[in-house]
Motif scaffolding. Structure first.
Motif, PDB file in Angstrom:
ATOM      1  N   ASP A 202       0.912  -1.103   0.125  1.00  0.00           N
ATOM      2  CA  ASP A 202      -0.055  -0.098  -0.043  1.00  0.00           C
ATOM      3  C   ASP A 202       0.933   1.265  -0.112  1.00  0.00           C
ATOM      4  OD1 ASP A 202      -2.534  -1.147   0.202  1.00  0.00           O
ATOM      5  OD2 ASP A 202      -2.163  -1.927   2.049  1.00  0.00           O
ATOM      6  N   ALA A 203       2.159   1.327   0.657  1.00  0.00           N
ATOM      7  CA  ALA A 203       3.231   2.211   0.607  1.00  0.00           C
ATOM      8  C   ALA A 203       4.474   1.905   0.825  1.00  0.00           C
ATOM      9  CB  ALA A 203       2.659   3.183   1.944  1.00  0.00           C
ATOM     10  N   ILE A 204       5.456   2.646   0.279  1.00  0.00           N
ATOM     11  CA  ILE A 204       6.766   2.110   0.275  1.00  0.00           C
ATOM     12  C   ILE A 204       7.579   3.179   0.868  1.00  0.00           C
ATOM     13  CG2 ILE A 204       8.684   1.232  -1.243  1.00  0.00           C
ATOM     14  CD1 ILE A 204       7.038  -0.011  -3.007  1.00  0.00           C
ATOM     15  N   ILE A 205       8.361   2.987   1.836  1.00  0.00           N
ATOM     16  CA  ILE A 205       9.059   4.091   2.422  1.00  0.00           C
ATOM     17  C   ILE A 205      10.796   3.867   2.268  1.00  0.00           C
ATOM     18  CG2 ILE A 205       7.142   4.695   3.836  1.00  0.00           C
ATOM     19  CD1 ILE A 205       8.732   3.316   6.175  1.00  0.00           C
ATOM     20  N   GLU A 206      11.349   4.881   2.156  1.00  0.00           N
ATOM     21  CA  GLU A 206      12.881   4.781   2.201  1.00  0.00           C
ATOM     22  C   GLU A 206      13.661   5.161   3.497  1.00  0.00           C
ATOM     23  OE1 GLU A 206      14.235   7.550  -0.787  1.00  0.00           O
ATOM     24  OE2 GLU A 206      13.407   6.438  -2.649  1.00  0.00           O
ATOM     25  N   THR A 207      12.866   5.651   4.473  1.00  0.00           N
ATOM     26  CA  THR A 207      13.429   5.843   5.743  1.00  0.00           C
ATOM     27  C   THR A 207      12.561   5.582   6.808  1.00  0.00           C
ATOM     28  OG1 THR A 207      12.914   8.215   5.766  1.00  0.00           O
ATOM     29  CG2 THR A 207      14.994   7.371   4.884  1.00  0.00           C
ATOM     30  N   PRO A 208      13.188   5.138   8.090  1.00  0.00           N
ATOM     31  CA  PRO A 208      11.967   4.845   9.048  1.00  0.00           C
ATOM     32  C   PRO A 208      11.049   5.977   9.555  1.00  0.00           C
ATOM     33  CG  PRO A 208      13.942   4.047   9.388  1.00  0.00           C
ATOM     34  CD  PRO A 208      14.380   4.935   8.301  1.00  0.00           C
ATOM     35  N   MET A 209      11.375   7.250   9.459  1.00  0.00           N
ATOM     36  CA  MET A 209      10.504   8.126  10.073  1.00  0.00           C
ATOM     37  C   MET A 209       9.199   8.480   9.029  1.00  0.00           C
ATOM     38  SD  MET A 209      11.297   8.899  13.181  1.00  0.00           S
ATOM     39  CE  MET A 209      10.687  10.212  13.766  1.00  0.00           C
ATOM     40  N   GLU A 210       9.637   8.259   7.727  1.00  0.00           N
ATOM     41  CA  GLU A 210       8.504   8.268   6.677  1.00  0.00           C
ATOM     42  C   GLU A 210       7.120   7.535   7.044  1.00  0.00           C
ATOM     43  OE1 GLU A 210       9.541   7.922   2.581  1.00  0.00           O
ATOM     44  OE2 GLU A 210      11.429   8.029   3.077  1.00  0.00           O
ATOM     45  N   LEU A 211       7.270   6.470   8.111  1.00  0.00           N
ATOM     46  CA  LEU A 211       6.058   5.659   8.492  1.00  0.00           C
ATOM     47  C   LEU A 211       5.149   6.661   9.076  1.00  0.00           C
ATOM     48  CD1 LEU A 211       5.003   2.637   8.545  1.00  0.00           C
ATOM     49  CD2 LEU A 211       6.018   2.792  10.912  1.00  0.00           C
ATOM     50  N   LEU A 212       5.658   7.671   9.720  1.00  0.00           N
ATOM     51  CA  LEU A 212       4.570   8.548  10.699  1.00  0.00           C
ATOM     52  C   LEU A 212       3.738   9.126  10.043  1.00  0.00           C
ATOM     53  CD1 LEU A 212       7.174  10.160  13.127  1.00  0.00           C
ATOM     54  CD2 LEU A 212       5.949   8.243  13.393  1.00  0.00           C
ATOM     55  N   GLN A 213       3.811   9.438   8.655  1.00  0.00           N
ATOM     56  CA  GLN A 213       2.729   9.952   7.721  1.00  0.00           C
ATOM     57  C   GLN A 213       1.551   9.202   7.519  1.00  0.00           C
ATOM     58  OE1 GLN A 213       3.982  10.442   3.470  1.00  0.00           O
ATOM     59  NE2 GLN A 213       5.617   9.416   4.222  1.00  0.00           N
ATOM     60  N   TYR A 214       1.798   7.519   7.914  1.00  0.00           N
ATOM     61  CA  TYR A 214       0.742   6.900   7.273  1.00  0.00           C
ATOM     62  C   TYR A 214      -0.158   6.574   8.831  1.00  0.00           C
ATOM     63  CZ  TYR A 214       3.025   6.325   3.148  1.00  0.00           C
ATOM     64  OH  TYR A 214       3.566   6.913   1.680  1.00  0.00           O
ATOM     65  N   LEU A 215       0.059   7.041   9.739  1.00  0.00           N
ATOM     66  CA  LEU A 215      -0.511   6.852  10.864  1.00  0.00           C
ATOM     67  C   LEU A 215      -1.953   7.495  10.856  1.00  0.00           C
ATOM     68  CD1 LEU A 215       1.894   7.527  13.989  1.00  0.00           C
ATOM     69  CD2 LEU A 215       1.104   5.367  12.747  1.00  0.00           C
ATOM     70  N   ASP A 216      -2.270   8.433  10.016  1.00  0.00           N
ATOM     71  CA  ASP A 216      -3.621   8.841   9.734  1.00  0.00           C
ATOM     72  C   ASP A 216      -4.496   8.443   8.870  1.00  0.00           C
ATOM     73  OD1 ASP A 216      -2.803  10.800  12.009  1.00  0.00           O
ATOM     74  OD2 ASP A 216      -1.858  12.133  10.318  1.00  0.00           O
TER      75      ASP A 216
END
Length: 217
Positions: A202-216
């Motif tokens: 559903d999403a692909i991230i390059e760095t760990p902190m990018e995960l936070l944007q998907y909490l919403d």
């Protein structure tokens, strides 16, 4: 999203050296050829039994007769050296601390045997970081079965579809999809973007902190 479930190897922990170190010694004990470390990035992800099957199946000659001996030796070695040169990926600790600060329940689901999973988490992150840590046990079918995700969801009292499921392989994306979770593929692990896309991340991230944007989501 109300919770996050992480894969372990290739997602939280950079553990490929330890896996290769133990598997190669087990292979060499029985006269089989070792593999370069990067080859193990495509052998791992589906549990120790499948790992050793792949090691034996990829020998130049058929030595499937040695599978049981190699597997037993690998298990023995890995019980001692599962932390050999293992470390968290850059940015992981900071991400976990931020999730804890936001009071987001976080869990680990791994195909690594449960005692080894507990040891890795204890040594890298302590005993208070994760709400639930679950490795492979006979009672829970290994990934890509959704059983582990559903078990964690039930324990936390949160519907599976309210979780981010974070991993680095096709197996992880299939696991999350099978459980109805929102799947997030990571590019710092063992596999590449194409594998994650081919398995409908559903999403692909390059760095760990990018995960936070998907909490919403």
């Amino acid at each position: 999203m109300r919770g996050v479930i992480f894969d372990l190897d290739g997602t939280l922990s950079d553990s490929i050296i330890s896996i290769a170190y133990c598997a190669n010694r087990a292979l060499e004990k029985y006269g089989l050829s070792p593999f370069v470390t990067d080859r193990y990035k495509y052998f791992v992800g589906d549990g120790a039994a499948t790992l050793i099957h792949r090691c034996v199946e990829n020998q130049e000659t058929d030595r499937s007769d040695l599978y049981e001996q190699v597997k037993a030796e690998y298990d023995r070695l890995f019980a001692v050296d599962c932390m050999y040169q293992v470390k968290p990926y850059p940015g992981i600790v900071e991400l976990l601390q931020e999730l804890k600060k936001r009071q987001i329940p976080i869990a680990v689901l791994s195909n690594k045997p449960h005692p080894n999973t507990l040891k890795v988490i204890h040594d890298l992150f302590g005993d208070d970081m994760f709400t639930i840590v679950q490795g492979q046990i006979p009672q829970i079918e290994k990934k890509p079965s959704p059983d582990g995700v559903l078990y964690i969801a039930e324990k936390l009292g949160i519907p599976a579809e309210q979780f981010l499921y974070v991993g680095d392989t096709n197996t992880d994306m299939q696991t999350g999809k099978n459980a109805g979770a929102f799947t997030v593929g990571v590019l710092w692990g063992f596999r590449d973007r194409k594998e994650l896309e081919d398995n409908d991340a559903d999403a692909i991230i390059e760095t760990p902190m990018e995960l936070l944007q998907y909490l919403d989501k």
